[in-house]
Design a protein around this motif. Structure first.
Motif, PDB file in Angstrom:
ATOM      1  N   THR A 103       0.833  -1.204   0.000  1.00 31.20           N
ATOM      2  CA  THR A 103       0.000   0.000   0.000  1.00 31.20           C
ATOM      3  C   THR A 103       0.862   1.246   0.000  1.00 31.20           C
ATOM      4  O   THR A 103       1.786   1.373   0.810  1.00 31.20           O
ATOM      5  N   LEU A 104       0.550   2.140  -0.909  1.00 28.12           N
ATOM      6  CA  LEU A 104       1.162   3.466  -0.931  1.00 28.12           C
ATOM      7  C   LEU A 104       0.173   4.426  -0.288  1.00 28.12           C
ATOM      8  O   LEU A 104      -0.983   4.489  -0.702  1.00 28.12           O
ATOM      9  N   GLY A 112       4.028  11.352   1.939  1.00 26.58           N
ATOM     10  CA  GLY A 112       3.658  10.033   1.446  1.00 26.58           C
ATOM     11  C   GLY A 112       4.617   8.994   1.968  1.00 26.58           C
ATOM     12  O   GLY A 112       5.775   9.301   2.292  1.00 26.58           O
ATOM     13  N   ALA A 172       5.577   4.608   1.454  1.00 29.47           N
ATOM     14  CA  ALA A 172       5.344   3.296   0.878  1.00 29.47           C
ATOM     15  C   ALA A 172       5.445   2.264   1.996  1.00 29.47           C
ATOM     16  O   ALA A 172       6.482   2.149   2.637  1.00 29.47           O
ATOM     17  N   THR A 202      -5.013   6.348   0.269  1.00 30.36           N
ATOM     18  CA  THR A 202      -4.242   5.184  -0.163  1.00 30.36           C
ATOM     19  C   THR A 202      -4.518   4.893  -1.633  1.00 30.36           C
ATOM     20  O   THR A 202      -5.582   5.214  -2.167  1.00 30.36           O
ATOM     21  N   ARG A 203      -3.515   4.287  -2.247  1.00 30.32           N
ATOM     22  CA  ARG A 203      -3.722   3.737  -3.576  1.00 30.32           C
ATOM     23  C   ARG A 203      -4.113   2.276  -3.407  1.00 30.32           C
ATOM     24  O   ARG A 203      -3.733   1.621  -2.442  1.00 30.32           O
ATOM     25  N   TYR A 211       0.678  -0.062  -6.245  1.00 29.49           N
ATOM     26  CA  TYR A 211       1.759   0.122  -5.286  1.00 29.49           C
ATOM     27  C   TYR A 211       3.018   0.646  -5.972  1.00 29.49           C
ATOM     28  O   TYR A 211       3.328   0.298  -7.116  1.00 29.49           O
ATOM     29  N   SER A 212       3.729   1.477  -5.253  1.00 30.99           N
ATOM     30  CA  SER A 212       5.032   1.953  -5.694  1.00 30.99           C
ATOM     31  C   SER A 212       5.898   2.210  -4.468  1.00 30.99           C
ATOM     32  O   SER A 212       5.389   2.571  -3.403  1.00 30.99           O
ATOM     33  N   ASP A 213       7.176   2.025  -4.624  1.00 34.08           N
ATOM     34  CA  ASP A 213       8.129   2.334  -3.564  1.00 34.08           C
ATOM     35  C   ASP A 213       8.574   3.791  -3.597  1.00 34.08           C
ATOM     36  O   ASP A 213       9.419   4.194  -2.801  1.00 34.08           O
ATOM     37  N   PRO A 240       7.009   7.293  -3.360  1.00 35.99           N
ATOM     38  CA  PRO A 240       5.891   8.225  -3.138  1.00 35.99           C
ATOM     39  C   PRO A 240       6.124   9.598  -3.753  1.00 35.99           C
ATOM     40  O   PRO A 240       5.152  10.346  -3.952  1.00 35.99           O
ATOM     41  N   TYR A 252      -4.751   8.797  -5.876  1.00 39.19           N
ATOM     42  CA  TYR A 252      -5.160   7.998  -4.732  1.00 39.19           C
ATOM     43  C   TYR A 252      -6.622   7.602  -4.865  1.00 39.19           C
ATOM     44  O   TYR A 252      -7.457   8.358  -5.353  1.00 39.19           O
TER      45      TYR A 252
END
Length: 128
Positions: free
Chosen positions: A30-31, A48, A50, A96-97, A102-104, A106, A115
């Motif tokens: 979850t981002l 943000g 990750a 949240t996305r 997901y991404s590392d 932000p 989002y």
């Protein structure tokens, strides 16, 4: 999908911590982000994080004063706000996305439209 808590009033220079319990599954993918909004203005990105990597990103206006963290066991993100200024007074939202987004990193997801899920907002007031 998420519930914020931690409303508060503070004086200039004080600290406050907001929390947001997230139900997105899996939490590790979850981002998450914090935004804030003042009446009549656009909702702006604050911070943000990750959940998987713990990578964080902050807006210039809060960098060095605010810290975003995550408790994976509690599925909760926090926004630790220090040296509060009157300009920090706003309605704060966690967002949240979805797990497919997901991404590392932000820093590439600072737009409101990036989002999918939003909390109801929690009010922060700062007296000068």
């Amino acid at each position: 999908q998420q519930v914020e808590s931690g409303t508060g009033s503070a004086q200039t220079g004080d600290s406050l911590t907001l929390s947001c319990k997230v139900s997105t599954r899996p939490f590790s993918n979850t981002l998450m982000a914090w935004f804030r909004q003042v009446p009549g203005q656009e909702r702006e990105f604050v911070a943000g994080i990750a959940a998987g990597s713990g990578n964080t990103h902050y807006s210039d206006s809060v960098k060095g004063r605010f810290t975003c963290s995550v408790d994976r066991a509690k599925k909760t993100i926090y926004l630790h706000m220090t040296r509060l200024e009157p300009e920090d007074a706003a309605l704060y939202f966690c967002a949240t996305r979805g797990p497919d987004g997901y991404s590392d990193y932000p820093q590439f997801f600072t737009g409101r439209d990036r989002y999918d899920y939003w909390g109801q907002g929690t009010q922060v007031t700062v007296a000068s």
